[in-house]
Design a protein around this motif. Structure first.
Motif, PDB file in Angstrom:
ATOM      1  N   ASP A   1       0.847  -1.182   0.000  1.00  0.00           N
ATOM      2  CA  ASP A   1       0.000   0.000   0.000  1.00  0.00           C
ATOM      3  C   ASP A   1       0.886   1.236   0.000  1.00  0.00           C
ATOM      4  O   ASP A   1       1.149   1.840   1.031  1.00  0.00           O
ATOM      5  N   GLN A   2       1.380   1.589  -1.198  1.00  0.00           N
ATOM      6  CA  GLN A   2       2.257   2.744  -1.394  1.00  0.00           C
ATOM      7  C   GLN A   2       3.454   2.694  -0.456  1.00  0.00           C
ATOM      8  O   GLN A   2       3.808   3.672   0.186  1.00  0.00           O
ATOM      9  N   GLY A   3       4.079   1.517  -0.377  1.00  0.00           N
ATOM     10  CA  GLY A   3       5.276   1.328   0.428  1.00  0.00           C
ATOM     11  C   GLY A   3       5.008   0.893   1.855  1.00  0.00           C
ATOM     12  O   GLY A   3       5.940   0.614   2.595  1.00  0.00           O
ATOM     13  N   LYS A   4       3.763   0.817   2.247  1.00  0.00           N
ATOM     14  CA  LYS A   4       3.396   0.382   3.607  1.00  0.00           C
ATOM     15  C   LYS A   4       2.627  -0.930   3.482  1.00  0.00           C
ATOM     16  O   LYS A   4       1.487  -0.934   3.000  1.00  0.00           O
ATOM     17  N   PRO A   5       3.222  -2.038   3.909  1.00  0.00           N
ATOM     18  CA  PRO A   5       2.543  -3.325   3.742  1.00  0.00           C
ATOM     19  C   PRO A   5       1.288  -3.448   4.599  1.00  0.00           C
ATOM     20  O   PRO A   5       1.267  -3.032   5.752  1.00  0.00           O
ATOM     21  N   LYS A   6       0.248  -4.008   3.977  1.00  0.00           N
ATOM     22  CA  LYS A   6      -1.007  -4.295   4.676  1.00  0.00           C
ATOM     23  C   LYS A   6      -1.318  -5.772   4.458  1.00  0.00           C
ATOM     24  O   LYS A   6      -1.310  -6.252   3.332  1.00  0.00           O
ATOM     25  N   LEU A   7      -1.603  -6.485   5.549  1.00  0.00           N
ATOM     26  CA  LEU A   7      -2.008  -7.881   5.474  1.00  0.00           C
ATOM     27  C   LEU A   7      -3.529  -7.914   5.490  1.00  0.00           C
ATOM     28  O   LEU A   7      -4.158  -7.451   6.443  1.00  0.00           O
ATOM     29  N   ILE A   8      -4.107  -8.443   4.414  1.00  0.00           N
ATOM     30  CA  ILE A   8      -5.558  -8.488   4.279  1.00  0.00           C
ATOM     31  C   ILE A   8      -5.986  -9.949   4.219  1.00  0.00           C
ATOM     32  O   ILE A   8      -5.490 -10.713   3.384  1.00  0.00           O
ATOM     33  N   THR A   9      -6.881 -10.330   5.117  1.00  0.00           N
ATOM     34  CA  THR A   9      -7.369 -11.700   5.213  1.00  0.00           C
ATOM     35  C   THR A   9      -8.756 -11.781   4.589  1.00  0.00           C
ATOM     36  O   THR A   9      -9.600 -10.911   4.828  1.00  0.00           O
ATOM     37  N   PHE A  10      -8.964 -12.837   3.793  1.00  0.00           N
ATOM     38  CA  PHE A  10     -10.224 -13.048   3.088  1.00  0.00           C
ATOM     39  C   PHE A  10     -10.910 -14.308   3.595  1.00  0.00           C
ATOM     40  O   PHE A  10     -10.256 -15.292   3.924  1.00  0.00           O
ATOM     41  N   ALA A  11     -12.230 -14.279   3.624  1.00  0.00           N
ATOM     42  CA  ALA A  11     -13.062 -15.459   3.847  1.00  0.00           C
ATOM     43  C   ALA A  11     -14.220 -15.351   2.867  1.00  0.00           C
ATOM     44  O   ALA A  11     -14.808 -14.274   2.710  1.00  0.00           O
ATOM     45  N   ASP A  12     -14.503 -16.440   2.197  1.00  0.00           N
ATOM     46  CA  ASP A  12     -15.555 -16.448   1.170  1.00  0.00           C
ATOM     47  C   ASP A  12     -15.352 -15.347   0.147  1.00  0.00           C
ATOM     48  O   ASP A  12     -16.304 -14.738  -0.331  1.00  0.00           O
ATOM     49  N   GLY A  13     -14.076 -15.041  -0.154  1.00  0.00           N
ATOM     50  CA  GLY A  13     -13.749 -14.075  -1.192  1.00  0.00           C
ATOM     51  C   GLY A  13     -13.852 -12.613  -0.799  1.00  0.00           C
ATOM     52  O   GLY A  13     -13.669 -11.735  -1.634  1.00  0.00           O
ATOM     53  N   LYS A  14     -14.129 -12.314   0.466  1.00  0.00           N
ATOM     54  CA  LYS A  14     -14.272 -10.923   0.930  1.00  0.00           C
ATOM     55  C   LYS A  14     -13.277 -10.633   2.049  1.00  0.00           C
ATOM     56  O   LYS A  14     -12.973 -11.496   2.866  1.00  0.00           O
ATOM     57  N   ALA A  15     -12.777  -9.393   2.096  1.00  0.00           N
ATOM     58  CA  ALA A  15     -11.837  -8.977   3.140  1.00  0.00           C
ATOM     59  C   ALA A  15     -12.546  -8.961   4.496  1.00  0.00           C
ATOM     60  O   ALA A  15     -13.566  -8.283   4.649  1.00  0.00           O
ATOM     61  N   ILE A  16     -11.979  -9.708   5.454  1.00  0.00           N
ATOM     62  CA  ILE A  16     -12.564  -9.744   6.796  1.00  0.00           C
ATOM     63  C   ILE A  16     -11.638  -9.111   7.835  1.00  0.00           C
ATOM     64  O   ILE A  16     -12.060  -8.858   8.961  1.00  0.00           O
ATOM     65  N   ALA A  17     -10.366  -8.890   7.469  1.00  0.00           N
ATOM     66  CA  ALA A  17      -9.419  -8.255   8.402  1.00  0.00           C
ATOM     67  C   ALA A  17      -8.372  -7.518   7.591  1.00  0.00           C
ATOM     68  O   ALA A  17      -7.883  -8.014   6.571  1.00  0.00           O
ATOM     69  N   ILE A  18      -8.017  -6.329   8.061  1.00  0.00           N
ATOM     70  CA  ILE A  18      -6.973  -5.507   7.430  1.00  0.00           C
ATOM     71  C   ILE A  18      -6.031  -5.086   8.530  1.00  0.00           C
ATOM     72  O   ILE A  18      -6.427  -4.439   9.492  1.00  0.00           O
ATOM     73  N   ARG A  19      -4.758  -5.481   8.391  1.00  0.00           N
ATOM     74  CA  ARG A  19      -3.777  -5.179   9.425  1.00  0.00           C
ATOM     75  C   ARG A  19      -2.570  -4.481   8.819  1.00  0.00           C
ATOM     76  O   ARG A  19      -1.995  -4.945   7.841  1.00  0.00           O
ATOM     77  N   ASP A  20      -2.183  -3.351   9.408  1.00  0.00           N
ATOM     78  CA  ASP A  20      -1.000  -2.607   8.987  1.00  0.00           C
ATOM     79  C   ASP A  20       0.243  -3.381   9.427  1.00  0.00           C
ATOM     80  O   ASP A  20       0.392  -3.669  10.606  1.00  0.00           O
ATOM     81  N   GLU A  21       1.103  -3.741   8.499  1.00  0.00           N
ATOM     82  CA  GLU A  21       2.297  -4.533   8.796  1.00  0.00           C
ATOM     83  C   GLU A  21       3.569  -3.692   8.829  1.00  0.00           C
ATOM     84  O   GLU A  21       4.663  -4.233   8.928  1.00  0.00           O
ATOM     85  N   SER A  22       3.456  -2.363   8.729  1.00  0.00           N
ATOM     86  CA  SER A  22       4.635  -1.517   8.615  1.00  0.00           C
ATOM     87  C   SER A  22       5.258  -1.181   9.969  1.00  0.00           C
ATOM     88  O   SER A  22       6.283  -0.529  10.030  1.00  0.00           O
ATOM     89  N   GLN A  23       4.664  -1.611  11.068  1.00  0.00           N
ATOM     90  CA  GLN A  23       5.194  -1.257  12.392  1.00  0.00           C
ATOM     91  C   GLN A  23       6.156  -2.296  12.893  1.00  0.00           C
ATOM     92  O   GLN A  23       6.154  -3.410  12.658  1.00  0.00           O
TER      93      GLN A  23
END
Length: 155
Positions: free
Chosen positions: A133-155
């Motif tokens: 995400d423009q140099g800041k990693p985001k971990l996005i978890t999907f269930a049934d094809g939809k995003a259920i969690a978004i976590r900032d991984e840049s810290q």
């Protein structure tokens, strides 16, 4: 050549031409074994700071006399707002502002954040992806094809 940043998904560009350059050896590239890269030269007409400024992005390679172009996988030829009008205004607001939102599909998130992502897991539809995400990693978890969690991984 100097990096001008990341070309985000669903961003309007105007193609000015294509050029070929020797494949860079000292940096990561989408085409590591190529003799040359093919670059698409474009402007970003919706950029309020400089709509006439020209940029270039690698869209293919040449190995010997054969070309491999990925434009169909990288760009829309028609306005995606029209193609996917059924996504609704909430999704398009997230895409147009280049931000992730819960409930978005992988395709919608690629359009919002760009296509640079690394899969984490192996069950189609139920997995995680690390998006750049423009140099800041985001971990996005999907269930049934939809995003259920978004976590900032840049810290």
């Amino acid at each position: 050549m100097r990096s001008g940043g990341v070309l985000l998904g669903a961003e309007k560009i105007v193609v000015k031409g294509a050029v070929e350059q020797a494949a860079p050896k000292a940096q990561e590239t989408r085409f590591p074994d190529a003799d040359a890269e093919v670059l698409l030269v474009f402007t970003r007409p919706d950029d309020p700071r400089n709509p006439a400024k020209q940029y270039a992005v690698a869209v293919g390679d040449r190995e010997g006399r054969e070309y491999n172009l990925l434009t169909d996988q990288l760009f829309f030829y028609d306005d995606p707002h029209q193609l996917y009008s059924y996504w609704g205004p909430r999704v398009w607001q997230s895409i147009d502002s280049h931000r992730a939102a819960l409930g978005m599909t992988q395709r919608q998130l690629q359009m919002a954040l760009g296509q640079v992502m690394t899969p984490r897991g192996d069950i189609m539809g139920d997995q995680s992806f690390e998006f750049d995400d423009q140099g800041k990693p985001k971990l996005i978890t999907f269930a049934d094809g939809k995003a259920i969690a978004i976590r900032d991984e840049s810290q």
